[in-house]
Design an enzyme around this catalytic site. Sequence first.
Site, mmCIF file in Angstrom:
data_model
loop_
_atom_site.group_PDB
_atom_site.id
_atom_site.type_symbol
_atom_site.label_atom_id
_atom_site.label_comp_id
_atom_site.label_asym_id
_atom_site.label_seq_id
_atom_site.Cartn_x
_atom_site.Cartn_y
_atom_site.Cartn_z
ATOM 1 N N LYS A 1 -13.128 -4.515 11.621
ATOM 2 C CA LYS A 1 -13.821 -3.561 10.751
ATOM 3 C C LYS A 1 -15.228 -3.284 11.260
ATOM 4 O O LYS A 1 -15.698 -2.137 11.244
ATOM 5 C CB LYS A 1 -13.866 -4.108 9.325
ATOM 6 C CG LYS A 1 -12.474 -4.160 8.678
ATOM 7 C CD LYS A 1 -12.471 -5.028 7.435
ATOM 8 C CE LYS A 1 -11.101 -5.027 6.753
ATOM 9 N NZ LYS A 1 -11.021 -6.061 5.688
ATOM 10 N N GLU B 1 -3.181 -14.135 2.668
ATOM 11 C CA GLU B 1 -1.794 -14.088 3.106
ATOM 12 C C GLU B 1 -1.288 -15.494 3.409
ATOM 13 O O GLU B 1 -2.072 -16.441 3.531
ATOM 14 C CB GLU B 1 -1.682 -13.210 4.350
ATOM 15 C CG GLU B 1 -1.944 -11.743 4.025
ATOM 16 C CD GLU B 1 -1.952 -10.876 5.280
ATOM 17 O OE1 GLU B 1 -0.996 -10.963 6.063
ATOM 18 O OE2 GLU B 1 -2.925 -10.125 5.456
ATOM 19 N N VAL C 1 0.829 -1.196 0.000
ATOM 20 C CA VAL C 1 0.000 0.000 0.000
ATOM 21 C C VAL C 1 0.872 1.257 0.000
ATOM 22 O O VAL C 1 0.602 2.216 -0.737
ATOM 23 C CB VAL C 1 -0.967 0.007 1.205
ATOM 24 C CG1 VAL C 1 -1.782 1.292 1.225
ATOM 25 C CG2 VAL C 1 -1.896 -1.207 1.153
ATOM 26 N N ASP D 1 -10.325 -10.214 11.296
ATOM 27 C CA ASP D 1 -10.190 -9.028 10.445
ATOM 28 C C ASP D 1 -11.548 -8.352 10.263
ATOM 29 O O ASP D 1 -11.694 -7.146 10.452
ATOM 30 C CB ASP D 1 -9.611 -9.449 9.088
ATOM 31 C CG ASP D 1 -9.598 -8.310 8.090
ATOM 32 O OD1 ASP D 1 -8.598 -7.580 8.042
ATOM 33 O OD2 ASP D 1 -10.600 -8.136 7.359
#
Lengths: 409, 409
Positions: free
Chosen positions: B192, B177, B17, B188
């Site tokens: 969020k 990953e 990123v 994850d």
Amino acid sequence: MSAAEPIRIGVLGRGTVGGAFVELLAARADAVEEATGRRPEIAGVLRRSEGSYDEILAGSEIVVELIGGTEPARDYVLRALRDGRHVVTANKQLIAQHGDELFEAAREAGVQIRFEAAVAGVIPVIRVIQESLSATEITRVFGIVNGTTNYILTEMANTGASYDDALARAQELGYAEADPSDDVGGADAAAKMAILARLAFHTAVGLEDVSFEGIEAIQPDDLAYAKQFGLSLKLLGVAERHEDEISVRVFPCFLYSGHPLAPVGGPFNAVMVESPSITEITMSGPGAGGTETAAAVLGDVVSIVAGDAPVHVARERLAVTGDVQSAFYLHLEVADRPGVLAQVAERLGANGVSVRSVVQWGIGDDARLVMVMHQCAERDFYSALGEIGKLDFLRAEPRAIRVIEEEFG
Amino acid sequence: MSAAEPIRIGVLGRGTVGGAFVELLAARADAVEEATGRRPEIAGVLRRSEGSYDEILAGSEIVVELIGGTEPARDYVLRALRDGRHVVTANKQLIAQHGDELFEAAREAGVQIRFEAAVAGVIPVIRVIQESLSATEITRVFGIVNGTTNYILTEMANTGASYDDALARAQELGYAEADPSDDVGGADAAAKMAILARLAFHTAVGLEDVSFEGIEAIQPDDLAYAKQFGLSLKLLGVAERHEDEISVRVFPCFLYSGHPLAPVGGPFNAVMVESPSITEITMSGPGAGGTETAAAVLGDVVSIVAGDAPVHVARERLAVTGDVQSAFYLHLEVADRPGVLAQVAERLGANGVSVRSVVQWGIGDDARLVMVMHQCAERDFYSALGEIGKLDFLRAEPRAIRVIEEEFG
């Protein structure tokens, strides 16, 4: 200006949207105060036969224009901007036809003009293009930006109705006006696409730059034949950039079933934005409706007052609960003998869990039992599941997966 | 600060990123300058083995944190905020676990912390909840917020692959990953959802408030059986408000085919927001990817510098063109005699228009010919259509409707 001073809002127009806005503002006054630090207050509402624009202007910090059409809306909005008032409007024709003049006036006076509600109702497409994607190279913006025509086309496709019958039904339901020509002829969508093209491509786009066709000529058998090719029909607005040229068009159009806009039915709107760096974003939601438009207007009002991005404040203290409802899918491997289904069903029933559908497959001496339950308290289901897990005919651990029952749009 | 001064941006982290952000910033420097009046400039990039945080901080006006994880990201971001720097981060764990501390530091210093990229990549769900809907009573936020699991579940459903095989394929494609446990176990998505619940319900929500399950236990036959009920499987995050309580959960879940999230496949994300005044908004797009995340970060940077809503400036002068490409559906009523199809096809071919599919129905002495063309220049198609309209076996005006050929997602 002290933080405690109210936000004085002048409202022009008291039709469906005006009424919904005044009501929503009252209902959400606490939330607006929490979000901005200031309480909203109606400075006055201008009706056709009542109220003085000059008085409302003098008493307002923000003018909310919900009259529609170009005059006197244009005159009122220009005067408000030049007098240093922020303006929020839901008026697509005003922005599409007089955008240059209005933006220039706002720039000169150092005030904001916001118009999220002018395109695709509560779908925040203006904000996303102007703010989230302002530094992105947008190559295409397209979508369903007229709910009336999308309702009519959905109705024709689902029921085989003629265009005239579907239009009459839309009028009954309030999705089409008595004179529907702006909607069904494509002019309404053209005005919205002119606005989106202007913002996406940073260039002046007038109504005269948009070529448009409507849906009046569509025949039920076009829809019927197209189904055989897996196609569904939408009135699409498409604004594209090709190097130093753009095209902005509105036309009825078939989509293959895998297209993200194909399932958008009824009076819903949806807009897709494409750019090499974001691939694509799709946004959909109700296209119009008084409350939804009022919510978009209120969002603009709050943004004007809040200024920079609000820093999150945990102003509420809500308890976290695990006491929720779900529907469930249940997969059981069992011995294939009489009474198995009855015993499973009995354990579910005793815990208040009701079965929606069940399928059983025999596999040699064993069987698979797959059931979908109706919605119930999760703790009731897990209590039944605990009991089922102890039944002696089970051949494997039961597998349970939640199911969302609702259907939409 | 003069308007001409550059925006000095310190970048922490130079992974996928970070690299994409530095590249995008260079490519879009002109656009950023046009949108904000100031040109962006990298003040420094902190790599694991290179660069001094203190030096980068001292030279930056905005700190962009793209390291990930909680330490040293938390320490760096806190110091930046306390030193009066705006912060943009893509770090969901940082916001989910240390949000309270960071928001407090930002408030005290009077700076912004923005984190659009932390949830659902380029889909502007944070901005929409915090800005468009900040005065709206949100009752539910839910969706697909993890692209890895959505890819795996889509692959299992489409190909019948086992969980392990689908995961291996996701790893090959870079959607998962090497250690996929945070994604496939639901942690994850839980982080969020904690962020979305916090913003939607204006209340402190920590990771410990979110109950989550992953997809590791899903069997191919669950997907196969569920298909018989018309169900598709997604890993959903659901944050709901019930009066003074909230629930925030992540779980695998079946959806009926009419549900707006059912068609969201592959690594895509989608989020729905519900409120009485807006009904519902659905937003979907690519969930992650270096370029998309970088675009979300850049949107936040521009918003910090631009401040209030940008007033539209027609900074480009793009010509409007009608010279565009489309595919077409063509409906002809013709006399049912030999050579009709050949003559129509000849007129199309002579104008460079190629036929994708054709169906002919006989109706007494007449026939209906329905054709779908491949994409071509619109002027070529209309030129062919003009010639076809003159053929003597036509029984009615030809009807032509555009077709969008692309499929997505």
